[in-house]
Design an enzyme around this catalytic site. Structure first.
Site, mmCIF file in Angstrom:
data_model
loop_
_atom_site.group_PDB
_atom_site.id
_atom_site.type_symbol
_atom_site.label_atom_id
_atom_site.label_comp_id
_atom_site.label_asym_id
_atom_site.label_seq_id
_atom_site.Cartn_x
_atom_site.Cartn_y
_atom_site.Cartn_z
ATOM 1 N N CYS A 1 -0.603 3.339 -10.590
ATOM 2 C CA CYS A 1 -1.522 2.428 -9.886
ATOM 3 C C CYS A 1 -3.004 2.712 -10.127
ATOM 4 O O CYS A 1 -3.730 1.839 -10.601
ATOM 5 C CB CYS A 1 -1.216 2.452 -8.395
ATOM 6 S SG CYS A 1 0.369 1.688 -8.024
ATOM 7 N N PHE B 1 0.812 -1.220 0.000
ATOM 8 C CA PHE B 1 0.000 0.000 0.000
ATOM 9 C C PHE B 1 0.844 1.267 0.000
ATOM 10 O O PHE B 1 0.321 2.352 0.230
ATOM 11 C CB PHE B 1 -0.943 0.002 1.212
ATOM 12 C CG PHE B 1 -1.977 -1.093 1.162
ATOM 13 C CD1 PHE B 1 -3.131 -0.931 0.404
ATOM 14 C CD2 PHE B 1 -1.791 -2.280 1.839
ATOM 15 C CE1 PHE B 1 -4.079 -1.943 0.335
ATOM 16 C CE2 PHE B 1 -2.731 -3.303 1.778
ATOM 17 C CZ PHE B 1 -3.884 -3.137 1.023
HETATM 18 N N1 LIG Z 1 4.521 1.989 -7.541
HETATM 19 C C1 LIG Z 1 3.680 2.006 -6.523
HETATM 20 O O1 LIG Z 1 3.413 3.047 -5.907
HETATM 21 C C2 LIG Z 1 2.997 0.735 -6.082
HETATM 22 C C3 LIG Z 1 2.356 0.711 -4.834
HETATM 23 C C4 LIG Z 1 1.724 -0.456 -4.441
HETATM 24 C C5 LIG Z 1 1.710 -1.557 -5.278
HETATM 25 N N2 LIG Z 1 2.317 -1.498 -6.484
HETATM 26 C C6 LIG Z 1 2.303 -2.701 -7.332
HETATM 27 O O2 LIG Z 1 3.561 -3.362 -7.176
HETATM 28 C C7 LIG Z 1 3.969 -3.939 -8.416
HETATM 29 C C8 LIG Z 1 5.318 -3.361 -8.807
HETATM 30 O O3 LIG Z 1 5.165 -1.986 -9.061
HETATM 31 P P1 LIG Z 1 6.414 -1.012 -9.275
HETATM 32 O O4 LIG Z 1 5.866 0.343 -9.428
HETATM 33 O O5 LIG Z 1 7.433 -1.299 -8.244
HETATM 34 O O6 LIG Z 1 6.930 -1.563 -10.689
HETATM 35 P P2 LIG Z 1 8.230 -1.091 -11.477
HETATM 36 O O7 LIG Z 1 7.871 -1.161 -12.912
HETATM 37 O O8 LIG Z 1 8.766 0.178 -10.909
HETATM 38 O O9 LIG Z 1 9.293 -2.225 -11.138
HETATM 39 C C9 LIG Z 1 9.177 -3.569 -11.510
HETATM 40 C C10 LIG Z 1 10.585 -4.108 -11.740
HETATM 41 O O10 LIG Z 1 10.532 -5.531 -11.887
HETATM 42 C C11 LIG Z 1 11.487 -5.919 -12.842
HETATM 43 N N3 LIG Z 1 11.137 -7.279 -13.295
HETATM 44 C C12 LIG Z 1 10.094 -7.670 -14.045
HETATM 45 N N4 LIG Z 1 10.101 -9.008 -14.206
HETATM 46 C C13 LIG Z 1 11.174 -9.476 -13.519
HETATM 47 C C14 LIG Z 1 11.700 -10.784 -13.287
HETATM 48 N N5 LIG Z 1 11.120 -11.891 -13.781
HETATM 49 N N6 LIG Z 1 12.825 -10.894 -12.548
HETATM 50 C C15 LIG Z 1 13.415 -9.790 -12.032
HETATM 51 N N7 LIG Z 1 12.948 -8.519 -12.216
HETATM 52 C C16 LIG Z 1 11.837 -8.380 -12.950
HETATM 53 C C17 LIG Z 1 11.389 -4.839 -13.893
HETATM 54 O O11 LIG Z 1 12.540 -4.792 -14.714
HETATM 55 C C18 LIG Z 1 11.242 -3.576 -13.011
HETATM 56 O O12 LIG Z 1 12.489 -2.998 -12.690
HETATM 57 C C19 LIG Z 1 2.839 -3.652 -9.395
HETATM 58 O O13 LIG Z 1 1.951 -4.729 -9.405
HETATM 59 C C20 LIG Z 1 2.167 -2.433 -8.803
HETATM 60 O O14 LIG Z 1 0.815 -2.339 -9.178
HETATM 61 C C21 LIG Z 1 2.980 -0.375 -6.898
#
Ligand SMILES: NC(=O)c1ccc[n+]([C@@H]2O[C@H](COP(=O)([O-])OP(=O)(O)OC[C@H]3O[C@@H](n4cnc5c(N)ncnc54)[C@H](O)[C@@H]3O)[C@@H](O)[C@H]2O)c1
Length: 454
Positions: A283, A157
């Protein structure tokens, strides 16, 4: 505890850094080698207040390993947190391909007899965790290997811009699982946060009066759904006040006063009642669409969320209309934008209101110059086809402009020398798309300030 975090994005990095500070040994696995190289050299690939300082603390740095190779950090790990992206698919549904691929990677590299809890942190539709379990079982069976793997859904969150605050001092920790071992392990993982028994890091002091967070345990499906429902509710709250804001303008009310009055009602609360350009980011848009798509899969309509989305789209268009009215047309006009990030405190520009605005302004024939203190590079990378000139400072975005629009409430825009801005501009129109500017100061500089819902 030895843990592995898969994905070095906003969630994975902030989580990993906080867990390392709290004493866990953290192996960060990231498929992008450039990101790993940057992290290994002491760099940080995202802008998040306090994160660089936290990662640089000797005790944190000593407990963090960055790699592209899961096999390097998996042996001995008790938990593998999956924090990879779940971007929107063609029809708005969340693409969970990366989550499943990450789980399969784990199953491929797991040693015979290993005990591991796979924790899905990514935001995923109901049913994904069960598909992850099936995928892991399939890979293990194909290897002819037996392991003790259990699963938990632990949606995140955190808010970008306040991610560390949310990691160390969350409102709640939600864990959905059908396995008592996974639930116990999750409780152990978060022990320090649940009891607040750690010394706060200097970059992130404990808020005064902070009460111990609850750990809520639910079924896997409820945990998956709670994350979507929370984001959709917050997005709807913003759309609600934006809809009221439009009416305030027409009837002579002030939306900020209305929001203050509503917010004092304990049943409502003041949070997320800030009228403006509407919601964006990585998000809210994708999660509302994913929820609507989840409904469609079950032949269930979500009219409230459809309306929230429509109001949000209209909110951008209304700012363009305000400009059109004030400038008597936009063709050939010079418009300066202040802020590209979807909100202050982050360099995230995914689905940022500013991007929609640039697109609309260009379609109307305007020339656009824009500034952002941290998100300009990300904007150039994510929107290569948008013909916008990025400026090194806010004054340069204002120079020669017929109108300025504040798209992100960065504190430095509030503190601008508005007399200097007025002198640099060709016109005098300023649209405060975040209702954040000091009204008296801007008007005293001779500028025609247009706000939202006032
Ligand atoms: N950004 C936010 O504020 C937030 C908050 C809560 C939940 N989320 C959720 O969390 C998840 C991640 O969001 P984020 O913003 O951190 O994403 P992001 O795009 O910033 O980061 C994801 C990372 O994962 C890497 N990746 C993808 N597949 C991979 C694998 N098989 N092995 C290793 N690395 C891999 C990508 O290269 C990337 O660097 C999403 O589902 C999002 O909805 C995000």
């Amino acid at each position: 505890m030895r843990i592995v975090v898969i994905g070095a994005g906003y969630v994975g990095l902030n989580c990993g850094a906080a867990f390392a500070y709290l004493g866990h040994e953290v192996g960060i696995v990231e498929k992008d080698p450039a990101r790993v190289a940057l992290l290994r050299s002491g760099g940080v690939p995202i802008h998040e207040p306090g994160l660089a300082e936290l990662l640089a603390m000797p005790q944190v740095a000593a407990r963090m390993t960055y790699t592209t190779d899961l096999a390097e950090v998996l042996p001995g790990a008790r938990v593998a947190l999956i924090a990879v992206g779940t971007p929107p698919g063609k029809h708005g549904q969340a693409d969970t391909g990366w989550v499943e691929a990450a789980a399969e990677d784990v199953a491929r590299d797991l040693a015979v007899g290993a005990q591991l809890v796979i924790v899905v942190k990514s935001t995923v539709p109901v049913g994904t965790n069960h598909r992850v379990q099936a995928a892991v079982a399939r890979v293990l069976a194909s290897r002819g290997v037996t392991c003790d793997v259990s699963f938990a859904s632990n949606p995140e969150f955190l808010r970008e811009g306040k991610a560390l605050l949310d990691m160390f001092y969350p409102d709640r920790i939600l864990v959905g699982s059908e396995s008592s071992h996974a639930l116990e392990t999750a409780r152990e993982l978060y022990q320090e946060v649940l009891t607040q028994s750690f010394a706060p890091p200097p970059i992130c002091p404990r808020p005064i009066g902070f009460a111990l967070p609850a750990m809520l345990t639910t079924s896997t499906a409820s945990a998956e759904m709670t994350k979507y429902a929370s984001n959709a509710f917050l997005a709807t709250k913003i759309s609600f006040i934006n809809e009221i804001a439009g009416l305030c303008e027409r009837v002579g009310a002030d939306v900020s006063q209305v929001a203050d009055g509503m917010g004092l009602d304990a049943r409502i609360g003041r949070g997320f009642l800030q009228a403006g350009l509407g919601w964006g980011g990585s998000c809210f848009p994708k999660d509302t669409q994913a929820l609507i798509a989840m409904g469609a899969d079950h032949e269930y309509t979500m009219p409230l969320l459809e309306a929230s989305t429509a109001v949000n789209r209209r909110q951008r268009a209304q700012v363009v209309q305000k400009l059109q009215r004030a400038l008597k047309g936009l063709r050939g006009r010079e418009v300066g934008l202040l802020g590209l990030a979807f909100k202050a405190g982050t360099d995230d520009v995914r689905q940022a209101p500013a991007a929609d605005l640039v697109q609309m302004l260009l379609e109307c024939g305007a020339f656009v110059r824009a500034h952002d203190p941290v998100a300009a590079d990300a904007f150039r990378r994510d929107y290569p086809s948008l013909d916008v000139t990025l400026t090194p400072d806010a004054e340069a975005a204002a120079r020669g402009a017929d109108a300025l629009v504040v798209c992100t409430d960065w504190p430095e825009y509030v503190a601008l020398d508005w007399r200097a801005v007025a002198a640099a501009m060709r016109g005098s129109v300023v649209v405060d798309g975040r209702n954040c500017l000091p009204t008296g100061v801007v008007r005293a500089a001779g500028l025609d300030l247009i706000r939202i819902g006032k």
